[in-house]
Scaffold this motif. Sequence first.
Motif, PDB file in Angstrom:
ATOM      1  N   ARG A   1       0.841  -1.203   0.000  1.00  0.00           N
ATOM      2  CA  ARG A   1       0.000   0.000   0.000  1.00  0.00           C
ATOM      3  C   ARG A   1       0.869   1.243   0.000  1.00  0.00           C
ATOM      4  O   ARG A   1       2.095   1.162   0.156  1.00  0.00           O
ATOM      5  CB  ARG A   1      -0.924  -0.011   1.213  1.00  0.00           C
ATOM      6  N   THR A   2       0.208   2.397  -0.134  1.00  0.00           N
ATOM      7  CA  THR A   2       0.917   3.667  -0.002  1.00  0.00           C
ATOM      8  C   THR A   2       1.088   3.957   1.493  1.00  0.00           C
ATOM      9  O   THR A   2       0.566   3.248   2.359  1.00  0.00           O
ATOM     10  CB  THR A   2       0.142   4.801  -0.702  1.00  0.00           C
ATOM     11  N   TRP A   3       1.821   5.010   1.769  1.00  0.00           N
ATOM     12  CA  TRP A   3       2.203   5.335   3.145  1.00  0.00           C
ATOM     13  C   TRP A   3       1.149   6.188   3.823  1.00  0.00           C
ATOM     14  O   TRP A   3       0.519   7.035   3.197  1.00  0.00           O
ATOM     15  CB  TRP A   3       3.550   6.062   3.125  1.00  0.00           C
TER      16      TRP A   3
ATOM     17  N   SER B   1      12.774  10.143   7.563  1.00  0.00           N
ATOM     18  CA  SER B   1      11.833   9.053   7.283  1.00  0.00           C
ATOM     19  C   SER B   1      10.497   9.604   6.809  1.00  0.00           C
ATOM     20  O   SER B   1       9.901   9.095   5.854  1.00  0.00           O
ATOM     21  CB  SER B   1      11.638   8.182   8.525  1.00  0.00           C
ATOM     22  N   LYS B   2      10.020  10.653   7.448  1.00  0.00           N
ATOM     23  CA  LYS B   2       8.750  11.284   7.044  1.00  0.00           C
ATOM     24  C   LYS B   2       8.862  11.827   5.617  1.00  0.00           C
ATOM     25  O   LYS B   2       7.962  11.625   4.796  1.00  0.00           O
ATOM     26  CB  LYS B   2       8.366  12.399   8.016  1.00  0.00           C
ATOM     27  N   ALA B   3       9.976  12.492   5.324  1.00  0.00           N
ATOM     28  CA  ALA B   3      10.179  13.034   3.979  1.00  0.00           C
ATOM     29  C   ALA B   3      10.220  11.911   2.942  1.00  0.00           C
ATOM     30  O   ALA B   3       9.696  12.055   1.834  1.00  0.00           O
ATOM     31  CB  ALA B   3      11.466  13.857   3.936  1.00  0.00           C
ATOM     32  N   MET B   4      10.812  10.772   3.292  1.00  0.00           N
ATOM     33  CA  MET B   4      10.869   9.631   2.383  1.00  0.00           C
ATOM     34  C   MET B   4       9.470   9.090   2.112  1.00  0.00           C
ATOM     35  O   MET B   4       9.120   8.779   0.970  1.00  0.00           O
ATOM     36  CB  MET B   4      11.774   8.538   2.942  1.00  0.00           C
ATOM     37  N   MET B   5       8.650   8.977   3.164  1.00  0.00           N
ATOM     38  CA  MET B   5       7.271   8.515   2.988  1.00  0.00           C
ATOM     39  C   MET B   5       6.516   9.461   2.042  1.00  0.00           C
ATOM     40  O   MET B   5       5.792   9.002   1.149  1.00  0.00           O
ATOM     41  CB  MET B   5       6.556   8.457   4.354  1.00  0.00           C
ATOM     42  N   GLU B   6       6.700  10.745   2.225  1.00  0.00           N
ATOM     43  CA  GLU B   6       6.027  11.735   1.368  1.00  0.00           C
ATOM     44  C   GLU B   6       6.506  11.622  -0.081  1.00  0.00           C
ATOM     45  O   GLU B   6       5.707  11.689  -1.012  1.00  0.00           O
ATOM     46  CB  GLU B   6       6.253  13.145   1.923  1.00  0.00           C
ATOM     47  N   ARG B   7       7.818  11.429  -0.264  1.00  0.00           N
ATOM     48  CA  ARG B   7       8.361  11.255  -1.627  1.00  0.00           C
ATOM     49  C   ARG B   7       7.783  10.006  -2.286  1.00  0.00           C
ATOM     50  O   ARG B   7       7.467   9.998  -3.473  1.00  0.00           O
ATOM     51  CB  ARG B   7       9.896  11.147  -1.593  1.00  0.00           C
ATOM     52  N   MET B   8       7.668   8.923  -1.510  1.00  0.00           N
ATOM     53  CA  MET B   8       7.136   7.676  -2.079  1.00  0.00           C
ATOM     54  C   MET B   8       5.676   7.836  -2.490  1.00  0.00           C
ATOM     55  O   MET B   8       5.278   7.370  -3.557  1.00  0.00           O
ATOM     56  CB  MET B   8       7.301   6.519  -1.095  1.00  0.00           C
ATOM     57  N   ASN B   9       4.862   8.490  -1.662  1.00  0.00           N
ATOM     58  CA  ASN B   9       3.463   8.708  -2.042  1.00  0.00           C
ATOM     59  C   ASN B   9       3.355   9.601  -3.272  1.00  0.00           C
ATOM     60  O   ASN B   9       2.526   9.356  -4.149  1.00  0.00           O
ATOM     61  CB  ASN B   9       2.666   9.289  -0.873  1.00  0.00           C
TER      62      ASN B   9
END
Length: 178
Positions: free
Chosen positions: A16-18, A48-56
Amino acid sequence: MKTTQHLFTSPRLGFRTWKDSDLDVFSEMNSDPETMKYFEKPLSKEESKAMMERMNKQYEDKGYCYFAVDLLETGELLGMIGMGWKTFEAEFTPCVDIGWRIRRTFWNQGFTTEGAKRCLKFAKQLSLAEVMSFASSANKASTRVMEKIGMEYWLDFDHPELKKSKYLNPCSLYRISF
């Protein structure tokens, strides 16, 4: 067991997405020195938060990302497995990369191989012609997964973003065509 909407599943895993509620577990995994042994450095909670945002954002733009992966049996966040878009300077970029990072408690149980195989099936459904994967040549666990999922070794290279670390270079590059 939590009910979560997954984009696709394998026998034991849901992709799933983050979501914001992933941050604490994802950050804990990314700050673990053993988990991050073959990366430049452990990540802060903000990174980690920035990575989740980039992935979404990448999922919105390209239809794939390094997905949040849940253990279907419990709903627990296992880590991430999926595809990224790599544009660093190299003879094989830009390219789609398949990669993974899972929490230590889930190592050596076949989850990474199972999840990576399912992501390759998803890549094929997206009509991607080729997928690459690379890791530090010293990271035998990851290169073994690449072999288990049917990828073929192509070459070793020095990753331009890891030049400060003699320990991480060279990296081994694997690929698979559909």
